[in-house]
Write a protein that holds these residues in place. Sequence first.
Motif, PDB file in Angstrom:
ATOM      1  N   SER A 175      -5.653  -9.648  -6.697  1.00 46.30           N
ATOM      2  CA  SER A 175      -6.524  -8.483  -6.506  1.00 46.30           C
ATOM      3  C   SER A 175      -6.267  -7.829  -5.156  1.00 46.30           C
ATOM      4  O   SER A 175      -6.217  -6.598  -5.046  1.00 46.30           O
ATOM      5  N   ARG A 176      -6.102  -8.656  -4.135  1.00 46.17           N
ATOM      6  CA  ARG A 176      -5.852  -8.118  -2.798  1.00 46.17           C
ATOM      7  C   ARG A 176      -4.549  -7.326  -2.758  1.00 46.17           C
ATOM      8  O   ARG A 176      -4.501  -6.222  -2.210  1.00 46.17           O
ATOM      9  N   LYS A 177      -3.503  -7.880  -3.346  1.00 44.79           N
ATOM     10  CA  LYS A 177      -2.215  -7.186  -3.377  1.00 44.79           C
ATOM     11  C   LYS A 177      -2.315  -5.890  -4.165  1.00 44.79           C
ATOM     12  O   LYS A 177      -1.757  -4.853  -3.770  1.00 44.79           O
ATOM     13  N   SER A 178      -3.028  -5.928  -5.298  1.00 48.41           N
ATOM     14  CA  SER A 178      -3.160  -4.727  -6.123  1.00 48.41           C
ATOM     15  C   SER A 178      -3.952  -3.638  -5.420  1.00 48.41           C
ATOM     16  O   SER A 178      -3.643  -2.458  -5.541  1.00 48.41           O
ATOM     17  N   LEU A 179      -4.963  -4.052  -4.665  1.00 45.02           N
ATOM     18  CA  LEU A 179      -5.802  -3.073  -3.967  1.00 45.02           C
ATOM     19  C   LEU A 179      -5.104  -2.527  -2.724  1.00 45.02           C
ATOM     20  O   LEU A 179      -5.078  -1.302  -2.509  1.00 45.02           O
ATOM     21  N   LEU A 180      -4.537  -3.404  -1.923  1.00 46.89           N
ATOM     22  CA  LEU A 180      -4.080  -3.020  -0.585  1.00 46.89           C
ATOM     23  C   LEU A 180      -2.568  -2.995  -0.417  1.00 46.89           C
ATOM     24  O   LEU A 180      -2.077  -2.498   0.602  1.00 46.89           O
ATOM     25  N   GLY A 181      -1.825  -3.515  -1.395  1.00 49.04           N
ATOM     26  CA  GLY A 181      -0.386  -3.605  -1.233  1.00 49.04           C
ATOM     27  C   GLY A 181       0.015  -4.865  -0.488  1.00 49.04           C
ATOM     28  O   GLY A 181      -0.812  -5.726  -0.177  1.00 49.04           O
ATOM     29  N   LYS A 182       1.277  -4.989  -0.178  1.00 43.65           N
ATOM     30  CA  LYS A 182       1.810  -6.194   0.465  1.00 43.65           C
ATOM     31  C   LYS A 182       1.574  -6.161   1.974  1.00 43.65           C
ATOM     32  O   LYS A 182       1.344  -5.113   2.574  1.00 43.65           O
ATOM     33  N   ASN A 183       1.663  -7.361   2.562  1.00 47.98           N
ATOM     34  CA  ASN A 183       1.714  -7.517   4.020  1.00 47.98           C
ATOM     35  C   ASN A 183       0.548  -6.837   4.739  1.00 47.98           C
ATOM     36  O   ASN A 183       0.727  -5.993   5.611  1.00 47.98           O
ATOM     37  N   GLN A 184      -0.671  -7.247   4.350  1.00 45.32           N
ATOM     38  CA  GLN A 184      -1.853  -6.670   4.968  1.00 45.32           C
ATOM     39  C   GLN A 184      -2.101  -7.310   6.340  1.00 45.32           C
ATOM     40  O   GLN A 184      -1.941  -8.525   6.511  1.00 45.32           O
ATOM     41  N   SER A 185      -2.535  -6.523   7.288  1.00 47.22           N
ATOM     42  CA  SER A 185      -2.916  -7.048   8.597  1.00 47.22           C
ATOM     43  C   SER A 185      -4.277  -7.732   8.489  1.00 47.22           C
ATOM     44  O   SER A 185      -5.026  -7.514   7.529  1.00 47.22           O
ATOM     45  N   GLU A 186      -4.610  -8.536   9.482  1.00 46.48           N
ATOM     46  CA  GLU A 186      -5.910  -9.195   9.484  1.00 46.48           C
ATOM     47  C   GLU A 186      -7.040  -8.172   9.549  1.00 46.48           C
ATOM     48  O   GLU A 186      -8.067  -8.335   8.898  1.00 46.48           O
ATOM     49  N   SER A 187      -6.844  -7.105  10.300  1.00 42.72           N
ATOM     50  CA  SER A 187      -7.893  -6.084  10.388  1.00 42.72           C
ATOM     51  C   SER A 187      -8.087  -5.390   9.047  1.00 42.72           C
ATOM     52  O   SER A 187      -9.216  -5.038   8.669  1.00 42.72           O
ATOM     53  N   ARG A 188      -6.988  -5.192   8.317  1.00 42.89           N
ATOM     54  CA  ARG A 188      -7.078  -4.573   6.994  1.00 42.89           C
ATOM     55  C   ARG A 188      -7.796  -5.503   6.020  1.00 42.89           C
ATOM     56  O   ARG A 188      -8.641  -5.072   5.230  1.00 42.89           O
ATOM     57  N   LYS A 189      -7.483  -6.771   6.074  1.00 49.61           N
ATOM     58  CA  LYS A 189      -8.180  -7.744   5.219  1.00 49.61           C
ATOM     59  C   LYS A 189      -9.670  -7.735   5.515  1.00 49.61           C
ATOM     60  O   LYS A 189     -10.509  -7.734   4.606  1.00 49.61           O
ATOM     61  N   ASN A 190     -10.018  -7.711   6.794  1.00 53.36           N
ATOM     62  CA  ASN A 190     -11.435  -7.721   7.170  1.00 53.36           C
ATOM     63  C   ASN A 190     -12.152  -6.457   6.717  1.00 53.36           C
ATOM     64  O   ASN A 190     -13.318  -6.510   6.304  1.00 53.36           O
ATOM     65  N   GLU A 191     -11.470  -5.338   6.791  1.00 52.82           N
ATOM     66  CA  GLU A 191     -12.085  -4.070   6.400  1.00 52.82           C
ATOM     67  C   GLU A 191     -12.531  -4.078   4.949  1.00 52.82           C
ATOM     68  O   GLU A 191     -13.536  -3.450   4.593  1.00 52.82           O
ATOM     69  N   PHE A 192     -11.800  -4.812   4.099  1.00 57.26           N
ATOM     70  CA  PHE A 192     -12.128  -4.826   2.674  1.00 57.26           C
ATOM     71  C   PHE A 192     -12.689  -6.169   2.207  1.00 57.26           C
ATOM     72  O   PHE A 192     -12.804  -6.403   1.007  1.00 57.26           O
ATOM     73  N   SER A 193     -13.048  -7.020   3.154  1.00 55.62           N
ATOM     74  CA  SER A 193     -13.797  -8.238   2.840  1.00 55.62           C
ATOM     75  C   SER A 193     -15.272  -7.854   2.846  1.00 55.62           C
ATOM     76  O   SER A 193     -15.875  -7.643   3.903  1.00 55.62           O
ATOM     77  N   MET A 194     -15.850  -7.752   1.672  1.00 54.45           N
ATOM     78  CA  MET A 194     -17.159  -7.120   1.576  1.00 54.45           C
ATOM     79  C   MET A 194     -18.264  -7.939   2.225  1.00 54.45           C
ATOM     80  O   MET A 194     -19.300  -7.394   2.612  1.00 54.45           O
ATOM     81  N   GLU A 195     -18.064  -9.236   2.391  1.00 52.72           N
ATOM     82  CA  GLU A 195     -19.066 -10.034   3.085  1.00 52.72           C
ATOM     83  C   GLU A 195     -19.177  -9.645   4.563  1.00 52.72           C
ATOM     84  O   GLU A 195     -20.166  -9.979   5.220  1.00 52.72           O
ATOM     85  N   LEU A 196     -18.179  -8.919   5.061  1.00 52.83           N
ATOM     86  CA  LEU A 196     -18.189  -8.461   6.455  1.00 52.83           C
ATOM     87  C   LEU A 196     -18.608  -6.996   6.586  1.00 52.83           C
ATOM     88  O   LEU A 196     -18.676  -6.480   7.704  1.00 52.83           O
ATOM     89  N   GLN A 197     -18.903  -6.341   5.457  1.00 56.25           N
ATOM     90  CA  GLN A 197     -19.087  -4.887   5.479  1.00 56.25           C
ATOM     91  C   GLN A 197     -20.434  -4.419   4.931  1.00 56.25           C
ATOM     92  O   GLN A 197     -20.584  -3.248   4.608  1.00 56.25           O
ATOM     93  N   ILE A 198     -21.391  -5.307   4.835  1.00 55.19           N
ATOM     94  CA  ILE A 198     -22.681  -4.934   4.240  1.00 55.19           C
ATOM     95  C   ILE A 198     -23.501  -4.107   5.226  1.00 55.19           C
ATOM     96  O   ILE A 198     -23.816  -4.574   6.329  1.00 55.19           O
ATOM     97  N   PRO A 199     -23.879  -2.872   4.863  1.00 55.34           N
ATOM     98  CA  PRO A 199     -24.685  -2.029   5.754  1.00 55.34           C
ATOM     99  C   PRO A 199     -26.178  -2.304   5.581  1.00 55.34           C
ATOM    100  O   PRO A 199     -26.599  -3.011   4.659  1.00 55.34           O
TER     101      PRO A 199
END
Length: 278
Positions: free
Chosen positions: A178-202
């Motif tokens: 799912s991560r590869k399909s959403l974001l493509g290959k070779n994601q940075s840690e900041s990119r992973k965090n941006e789309f880790s929804m447990e870290l993004q709840i407003p």
Amino acid sequence: MFFVSSFVFAKSGIPVRIWSDIPQMKKYKSTMYVHPATGKNTGVAVIICPGGSYHHLGLYNEGYKTAEWFASKGVTAFTLRYRSAENGFHHPAMLQDIQRAIQLVRENARFYSIDENKVGVIGFSAGGHLVTMAGAFAESHDELEKLGVGHKVSLRPDFCIPVYPVVSMNDEIAHRWSRKSLLGKNQSESRKNEFSMELQIPENMPPTYIVVCLDDPIVDYRNSFALYEALQAKKIPSELAVYEWGKHGFGMLDNKFMKEFHWNEKMWNDFLENLIEK
């Protein structure tokens, strides 16, 4: 934009091409299939996002069957065939599609005989991640505005139901396909965090009801626990329905898990019915 139903679409619903009137987007075939309420109309609408690792879509068991059940409850249902990696799409295509669907449902509330303030989302697996994004990113990531698509309605869903959801993009518990399909290959840690929804709840995340099985062999159940903990930390009205068995992909099919637990009826009685009555 609205098409007449035919026998071909009797099961899948009435098709609406969501980008048909946006010149720069009309080439895309993203479609929502409308299932009008068959039970007593509650005025509630739900947009359904099937799973499929952001690569393909389980439109039947997680889409159309879910829509049929909601329609029988008096909820107008919209199964969303959003763009996916199978056809070469990555973020932000999926978020664009669900935000556009929310816009169209709200702007056409009178046409659909619904209350524009009772429009929710349900998603399965990767679709669970997408509906969580829709709730969390409604204001911070307005993809329609970036496209020059004006709207006067809120893009924030009124409730969110992630079922056996993908949540985190971080290595320990991520569903990597799912991560590869959403974001493509070779994601940075900041990119992973941006789309880790447990870290993004407003602070204004919609009320959320999560469903997970502890024996899920596809998406680590800890995704759901992490999301629930994040919601509780922000004091978002939320519930976590945990089942000992049921695995992954049960959707709303008439299967062994459904016959044993009737998870959808529990969700309705414990969560959605209360929101409808408000």
